[in-house]
Design a protein around this motif. Structure first.
Motif, short mmCIF file in Angstrom:
data_model
loop_
_atom_site.label_atom_id
_atom_site.label_comp_id
_atom_site.label_asym_id
_atom_site.label_seq_id
_atom_site.Cartn_x
_atom_site.Cartn_y
_atom_site.Cartn_z
N VAL A 140 23.53 29.12 29.57
CA VAL A 140 24.62 29.67 30.09
C VAL A 140 25.27 31.44 28.78
O VAL A 140 26.23 30.12 28.15
N SER A 141 25.49 31.86 29.16
CA SER A 141 26.62 32.75 29.30
C SER A 141 27.43 33.40 30.09
O SER A 141 26.62 34.08 30.65
N LEU A 142 28.50 33.53 29.54
CA LEU A 142 29.52 34.48 30.57
C LEU A 142 29.86 35.60 29.86
O LEU A 142 29.61 35.56 28.23
N PRO A 143 30.04 37.02 30.88
CA PRO A 143 30.44 37.92 30.53
C PRO A 143 31.53 37.97 29.69
O PRO A 143 32.35 37.16 29.68
N PRO A 144 31.95 39.12 28.50
CA PRO A 144 33.61 39.17 27.70
C PRO A 144 34.60 39.13 28.95
O PRO A 144 34.31 39.77 29.83
N ARG A 145 35.79 39.25 28.18
CA ARG A 145 36.98 39.74 29.61
C ARG A 145 37.77 41.22 29.10
O ARG A 145 38.91 41.12 29.51
N SER A 146 36.91 41.74 29.06
CA SER A 146 37.06 43.35 29.35
C SER A 146 36.91 43.97 30.57
O SER A 146 36.53 43.42 31.17
N PHE A 147 37.29 44.85 30.65
CA PHE A 147 37.41 45.64 32.24
C PHE A 147 36.24 45.60 32.80
O PHE A 147 35.63 46.58 31.31
N PRO A 148 35.87 45.71 33.05
CA PRO A 148 36.30 44.66 34.99
C PRO A 148 35.81 43.96 35.12
O PRO A 148 36.45 42.87 36.13
N TRP A 149 35.41 42.72 34.14
CA TRP A 149 34.94 41.71 34.14
C TRP A 149 35.93 41.03 34.47
O TRP A 149 36.71 39.87 35.00
N SER A 150 37.80 41.67 33.61
CA SER A 150 38.74 40.74 33.33
C SER A 150 39.39 40.85 34.81
O SER A 150 40.44 40.67 35.29
N LEU A 151 39.07 41.86 35.96
CA LEU A 151 39.52 41.39 37.54
C LEU A 151 39.33 39.95 37.71
O LEU A 151 40.26 40.20 39.12
N TRP A 152 38.45 39.03 37.42
CA TRP A 152 38.31 38.00 37.70
C TRP A 152 38.25 37.05 37.03
O TRP A 152 37.84 36.91 36.10
N SER A 153 38.95 35.62 37.43
CA SER A 153 39.00 34.64 37.03
C SER A 153 37.51 33.63 35.69
O SER A 153 36.72 33.76 36.79
N ARG A 154 37.42 33.56 35.26
CA ARG A 154 37.34 33.06 34.32
C ARG A 154 35.76 31.42 35.63
O ARG A 154 34.49 31.47 35.36
N ASP A 155 36.74 30.74 36.13
CA ASP A 155 36.62 30.02 36.85
C ASP A 155 35.83 29.99 38.07
O ASP A 155 34.87 29.93 38.26
N ILE A 156 36.13 31.28 38.65
CA ILE A 156 34.72 32.12 39.71
C ILE A 156 33.29 32.51 38.60
O ILE A 156 32.52 31.66 39.36
N GLN A 157 33.27 33.01 37.76
CA GLN A 157 32.30 32.70 36.78
C GLN A 157 31.37 31.67 37.04
O GLN A 157 30.36 31.42 37.11
N GLU A 158 32.10 30.46 35.93
CA GLU A 158 31.33 29.36 35.68
C GLU A 158 31.21 28.55 36.69
O GLU A 158 30.16 27.63 36.87
N GLN A 159 32.55 28.71 37.95
CA GLN A 159 31.07 28.49 39.23
C GLN A 159 30.05 28.50 39.07
O GLN A 159 29.35 27.53 40.35
N SER A 160 30.08 29.43 39.62
CA SER A 160 28.84 29.99 40.20
C SER A 160 27.49 29.40 39.74
O SER A 160 26.77 29.14 40.13
N LEU A 161 27.88 29.94 38.08
CA LEU A 161 26.86 29.72 37.29
C LEU A 161 26.36 27.99 37.34
O LEU A 161 25.06 27.37 37.68
N ALA A 162 27.67 27.02 37.59
CA ALA A 162 27.92 25.88 37.63
C ALA A 162 26.58 25.08 38.94
O ALA A 162 25.81 24.29 38.39
N GLU A 163 27.12 25.60 40.04
CA GLU A 163 26.19 25.82 40.89
C GLU A 163 24.44 26.25 40.91
O GLU A 163 24.11 25.39 41.19
N VAL A 164 24.21 26.78 39.76
CA VAL A 164 22.65 27.66 39.60
C VAL A 164 22.51 26.48 39.09
O VAL A 164 21.23 25.77 39.05
N SER A 165 22.58 25.91 37.72
CA SER A 165 22.26 24.29 36.88
C SER A 165 21.74 22.79 38.00
O SER A 165 21.27 22.26 37.99
N GLU A 166 22.66 22.92 39.03
CA GLU A 166 22.79 21.52 39.44
C GLU A 166 21.68 22.01 40.88
O GLU A 166 21.77 21.05 40.96
N GLU A 167 20.90 23.05 40.54
CA GLU A 167 20.48 23.19 42.01
C GLU A 167 18.39 22.88 41.43
O GLU A 167 18.61 22.43 41.91
N THR A 168 18.49 22.68 39.86
CA THR A 168 17.72 22.78 39.44
C THR A 168 16.87 20.77 39.01
O THR A 168 18.33 20.21 39.60
#
Length: 252
Positions: free
Chosen positions: A224-252
């Motif tokens: 898992v790798s998260l995008p940098p905190r520069s614009f436009p990624w910075s429009l959203w919190s890390r929590d939203i990104q991390e949760q979406s990827l955690a859901e993918v990991s839990e499917e395996t």
């Protein structure tokens, strides 16, 4: 970062390339943006060569170092990648890619709004090797290849959408072309969204999760790798990104 299945985390190699996972068979890293995966006509330093040189130096290996390229990312795209350190691992991972047990999940920021909160895009793509561009064409067009992806809109802000992509086929420029064709070009993509993007903007596409069965142990690995905190990624919190990827990991 690597999730709980990510195995052993290692140190930093040359060029500040972050290592997500390493053992005797595999090397998982975060590809920096604007570095080609392998040598191209520009002659610029490429990731494959940098990693071979780093392995040779770190382990004091004589002669040539084997590093198998299993999948690719466009030069302007960053994020998680896995490389094989043995020919057997390379062969088995390549088979995973062919039988679609190799998972590739991306985060991207697009202009506008997709037609539904989630869905599947299926198109036929034709590449022009001379111009290095890809276009959507009718099914049955000579040399066209089917391209399929699933998307989920995670959030919207300031005219942009944060989208998770589950890539089901691996065609050149696939995500960029299909989303532009759907009316939502990627932020920063001058090639497929020149009317809404400006020169110098960094394309907002990130390889956020690579998942596969380990070629030897068969354990499911999710890098898992998260995008940098520069614009436009910075429009959203890390929590939203991390949760979406955690859901993918839990499917395996």
């Amino acid at each position: 970062m690597a999730d709980k299945n990510g195995g052993q985390a290692a140190g930093q190699p040359a060029q500040d390339i972050e290592i997500l996972y390493e053992d005797n068979h595999l090397l998982g890293v975060v590809k920096p943006v604007n570095i080609p995966v392998q040598e191209d006509a520009t002659g610029d330093p490429d990731l494959l060569t940098l990693l071979k040189e780093d392995i040779k130096r770190r382990y004091d290996k004589p002669g040539n170092v084997f590093m198998g390229l299993v999948h690719r990312l466009d030069r302007p795209v960053g994020g998680a990648m896995i490389f094989a350190k043995t020919s057997k691992a390379a062969s088995r991972l390549s088979e995973n890619v062919r039988n679609r047990s190799f998972r590739k999940v991306y985060l991207t920021v697009v202009h506008g709004e997709l037609p539904a909160p989630s869905g599947r895009l299926r198109n036929f793509l034709l590449k022009n090797a001379k111009t290095n561009t890809v276009t959507v064409v009718r099914q049955g067009t000579q040399d066209a290849k089917e391209a399929v992806l699933d998307y989920t809109v995670l959030s919207k802000a300031e005219g942009f959408s944060l989208v998770k992509i589950n890539l089901l086929t691996g065609r050149p420029h696939q995500i960029r072309v299909q989303l532009a064709h759907a009316g939502c070009p990627l932020y920063g993509d001058q090639k497929y969204g020149p009317s809404v993007n400006k020169p110098g903007q960094q394309i907002a596409l990130w390889s956020s999760l690579v998942g596969f069965p380990h070629p030897v142990t068969k354990e499911e690995i999710n890098l898992v790798s998260l995008p940098p905190r520069s614009f436009p990624w910075s429009l959203w919190s890390r929590d939203i990104q991390e949760q979406s990827l955690a859901e993918v990991s839990e499917e395996t």
